[in-house]
Structures are given as structure tokens and as C-alpha cells.
Scaffold this active site. Structure first.
Site, PDB file in Angstrom:
ATOM      1  N   TRP A  90      -7.426   2.679  -8.774  1.00 30.82           N
ATOM      2  CA  TRP A  90      -7.650   4.045  -8.269  1.00 30.82           C
ATOM      3  C   TRP A  90      -7.554   4.065  -6.670  1.00 30.82           C
ATOM      4  O   TRP A  90      -7.405   5.005  -6.227  1.00 30.82           O
ATOM      5  CB  TRP A  90      -9.013   4.674  -8.720  1.00 30.82           C
ATOM      6  CG  TRP A  90      -8.664   5.138 -10.544  1.00 30.82           C
ATOM      7  CD1 TRP A  90      -7.855   5.060 -11.125  1.00 30.82           C
ATOM      8  CD2 TRP A  90      -9.669   5.796 -11.094  1.00 30.82           C
ATOM      9  NE1 TRP A  90      -8.020   5.438 -12.208  1.00 30.82           N
ATOM     10  CE2 TRP A  90      -9.019   5.917 -12.571  1.00 30.82           C
ATOM     11  CE3 TRP A  90     -11.237   5.772 -10.764  1.00 30.82           C
ATOM     12  CZ2 TRP A  90      -9.836   6.524 -13.337  1.00 30.82           C
ATOM     13  CZ3 TRP A  90     -11.896   6.726 -11.973  1.00 30.82           C
ATOM     14  CH2 TRP A  90     -11.050   6.870 -13.267  1.00 30.82           C
ATOM     15  N   GLY A 101       3.461   2.911  -3.924  1.00 31.84           N
ATOM     16  CA  GLY A 101       3.554   4.235  -3.548  1.00 31.84           C
ATOM     17  C   GLY A 101       4.681   4.873  -2.925  1.00 31.84           C
ATOM     18  O   GLY A 101       4.496   5.860  -2.331  1.00 31.84           O
ATOM     19  N   SER A 161       4.721   1.370  -7.974  1.00 32.89           N
ATOM     20  CA  SER A 161       5.543   2.382  -8.437  1.00 32.89           C
ATOM     21  C   SER A 161       5.708   2.383 -10.096  1.00 32.89           C
ATOM     22  O   SER A 161       6.768   2.896 -10.493  1.00 32.89           O
ATOM     23  CB  SER A 161       6.664   2.749  -7.858  1.00 32.89           C
ATOM     24  OG  SER A 161       6.384   3.265  -6.527  1.00 32.89           O
ATOM     25  N   GLY A 185      -1.177   2.128  -9.575  1.00 28.71           N
ATOM     26  CA  GLY A 185      -1.758   2.900  -8.686  1.00 28.71           C
ATOM     27  C   GLY A 185      -1.865   4.477  -9.076  1.00 28.71           C
ATOM     28  O   GLY A 185      -2.422   4.991  -9.867  1.00 28.71           O
ATOM     29  N   GLY A 186      -0.956   5.039  -8.250  1.00 30.07           N
ATOM     30  CA  GLY A 186      -0.695   6.674  -8.446  1.00 30.07           C
ATOM     31  C   GLY A 186      -0.694   7.176 -10.009  1.00 30.07           C
ATOM     32  O   GLY A 186      -1.593   8.193 -10.098  1.00 30.07           O
TER      33      GLY A 186
HETATM   34  P1  13P Z   1       1.553   2.680  -7.095  1.00 31.13           P
HETATM   35  O1  13P Z   1       1.247   2.612  -8.264  1.00 31.13           O
HETATM   36  O2  13P Z   1       1.013   3.785  -6.537  1.00 31.13           O
HETATM   37  O3  13P Z   1       2.688   2.335  -6.407  1.00 31.13           O
HETATM   38  O4  13P Z   1       0.502   1.407  -6.249  1.00 31.13           O
HETATM   39  C1  13P Z   1       0.536   0.107  -6.807  1.00 31.13           C
HETATM   40  C2  13P Z   1      -0.503  -0.647  -6.452  1.00 31.13           C
HETATM   41  O5  13P Z   1      -0.837  -0.817  -5.187  1.00 31.13           O
HETATM   42  C3  13P Z   1      -1.432  -1.043  -7.530  1.00 31.13           C
HETATM   43  O6  13P Z   1      -2.513  -1.823  -7.003  1.00 31.13           O
END
Ligand code: 13P
Length: 250
Positions: free
Chosen positions: A11, A174, A214, A235-236
Site C-alpha cells: 500500500w 507506478g 503495474s 502497488g496502486g
Molecule cells: P505499482 O503496482 O503501483 O506499479 O507498484 C508496484 C510496487 O512498487 C509494488 O511494490
């Protein structure tokens, strides 16, 4: 034996304790009974207690995003493995590229944190990955090998049994740019070869290597179909209960 996939949410610096409760209220029914994969949510430290309370008795584990190598001391802003364990945390992310990029995390401190996590019996998710300039210069394999060797320094195969590695190409974090499944699988193979060198073949064949960068509901099944990809660090797309559940159920 096939490796059980681990689908982990990172998160980062998002959500309050109240928002954490709301997430779990929505998320748990969507994944209840899901036993094919291991599921972990890593919220900010201030949300750990709410997450643990919300996830109690469920199939979702809770992880930290970082861990210090000392048990306690004058280290403002840090959290120790003993503190994570006391809460009931079972997993912890180590060496995330944002820690390396913005908070002066080095291969050496990643190694110290990794050793502390393993020593405490936590499951560390140790992140490695190249930046865009390194990929464009053809240095990806060298960077991954260096990060692995330094992270695994003075760690024995016996101590490392819970180790999980996450390959996160920094240019894919991201940005909406995902590594193709084939490109990720190639990088995973480099990491597995390095783990074979350090820990031996048997250990390396069981080591779970996650992909991060991503990951979305739309690309999760293609990525997870790769034999070399043993899960995802998201992440997102992990901030929304429906979207993370869709990834878990790829
Ligand atoms: P995103 O999924 O937002 O690209 O982030 C990946 C990440 O850094 C997970 O640790």
C-alpha cells in the site's frame, strides 16, 4: 512440486486505520475460501493493528513495509522485527526500490534488514530491480546479480527458508508500463540462477520470485501464467478491494 503463488499488496503511504478497516470489510468476502494462493496485505505501520484486527481468522496475512536490523534503540522512524512480531505481523517487504531511491537504502542495509527479518522468523519479500538507464545500457542481469549477491550475503540456505524475492523493474512501478511476461520471466531466471549459486539448487527450485510493476486485473493472468512467476507485488491496484481481489483470483 509447484510453488504456491504469493499475491502481496504494497500500500506504500496510502490509507488511514479507518480506510484500512473499510478495505478489509470489502475485500475479505471477495476472497473468502480462496486457498490456491497466499494473500498478504502490507499497509503503512500505523495501519498494521487495524489490518491485523480486521484480518483475524481470515486467509489474508499482514506484512510490514520495512524492518530495522536492531531489536530496539535510538533509531527515529524505524520499526524492529520484535515490534512487528509482537503485533502478529508475519511478512515484511525489504529493499523496495522507493526505499533505495528516496531513503538512501543500500545493498548493505537491505542485507542487514533481510537478515533481521529471517532471524525473527518473518517472511521477507526482498525487492530487486533495475532502473530504466540500466536496462537500456544492457546492465539488467548485472544489476540483479549484484543486488541478489549483496542481499543474500552471509545468509545460509537454512536461515533463508522463508525468503521470497520480488523482481520489480523500477521503470514499471507506478508508470502503467508492465514488463512483458517473457521479459519478467527472463529476469526471474537470472535471480533463480543467482539463488542457485548462493543457496544451492534445491533451495532455488523452491524459492518464490514475485513480479511487481503495474500489475493490474487486466494483465495478472498473463503474468501469472509464466512458470517462472510465483506471484505478484501490487502497488496502486491493491488499494481498491475489488481490483486487488480480481488480481488474487486472476
Ligand atoms: P505499482 O503496482 O503501483 O506499479 O507498484 C508496484 C510496487 O512498487 C509494488 O511494490
Amino acid at each position: 512440486m509447484p510453488r504456491t503463488k504469493l499475491i502481496a499488496a504494497n500500500w506504500k503511504m496510502y490509507k488511514t486505520p479507518e480506510q484500512t478497516r473499510e478495505f478489509f470489510r470489502d475485500f475479505l468476502p471477495l476472497v473468502s475460501g480462496h486457498s490456491r494462493d497466499e494473500i498478504v496485505v502490507c499497509p503503512p505501520d500505523v495501519d498494521l493493528a487495524s489490518a491485523l484486527d480486521s484480518a483475524k481468522g481470515s486467509n489474508v496475512a499482514v506484512g510490514g513495509q520495512n524492518v530495522h536490523w536492531k531489536q530496539e534503540g535510538a533509531f527515529t522512524g524505524e520499526t524492529s522485527s520484535a515490534m512487528l512480531l509482537a503485533l502478529g505481523v508475519t511478512h515484511v517487504i525489504v529493499g523496495h526500490s522507493e526505499r533505495r531511491q528516496y531513503f538512501c537504502e543500500t545493498d548493505d542495509t537491505v542485507n542487514l534488514r533481510l537478515k533481521a527479518a529471517l532471524e525473527a522468523g518473518l517472511t521477507p519479500i526482498c525487492c530487486v530491480g533495475e532502473v530504466l538507464e540500466e536496462r537500456e545500457a544492457g546492465l539488467t542481469d548485472d544489476v540483479l546479480r549484484r543486488q541478489c549477491v549483496r542481499a543474500f550475503h552471509a545468509v545460509s540456505a537454512r536461515k533463508a527458508s522463508k525468503l521470497v524475492v520480488a523482481y520489480e523493474p523500477v521503470w514499471a512501478i507506478g508508470t502503467g508500463k508492465t514488463a512483458t511476461a517473457e521479459l519478467a520471466a527472463e529476469a526471474h531466471a537470472v535471480i533463480r540462477r543467482e539463488a542457485t549459486e548462493v543457496f544451492g539448487e534445491e533451495f532455488a527450485s523452491k524459492l518464490r520470485i514475485l513480479y511487481g510493476g503495474s500489475v493490474k486485473p487486466e494483465n495478472a493472468s498473463t503474468l501469472m501464467a509464466q512458470e517462472e512467476i510465483d506471484g505478484a507485488l501490487v502497488g496502486g491496484a491493491s488499494l481498491d478491494a475489488k481490483s486487488f481481489a480480481a488480481i488474487v483470483k486472476y
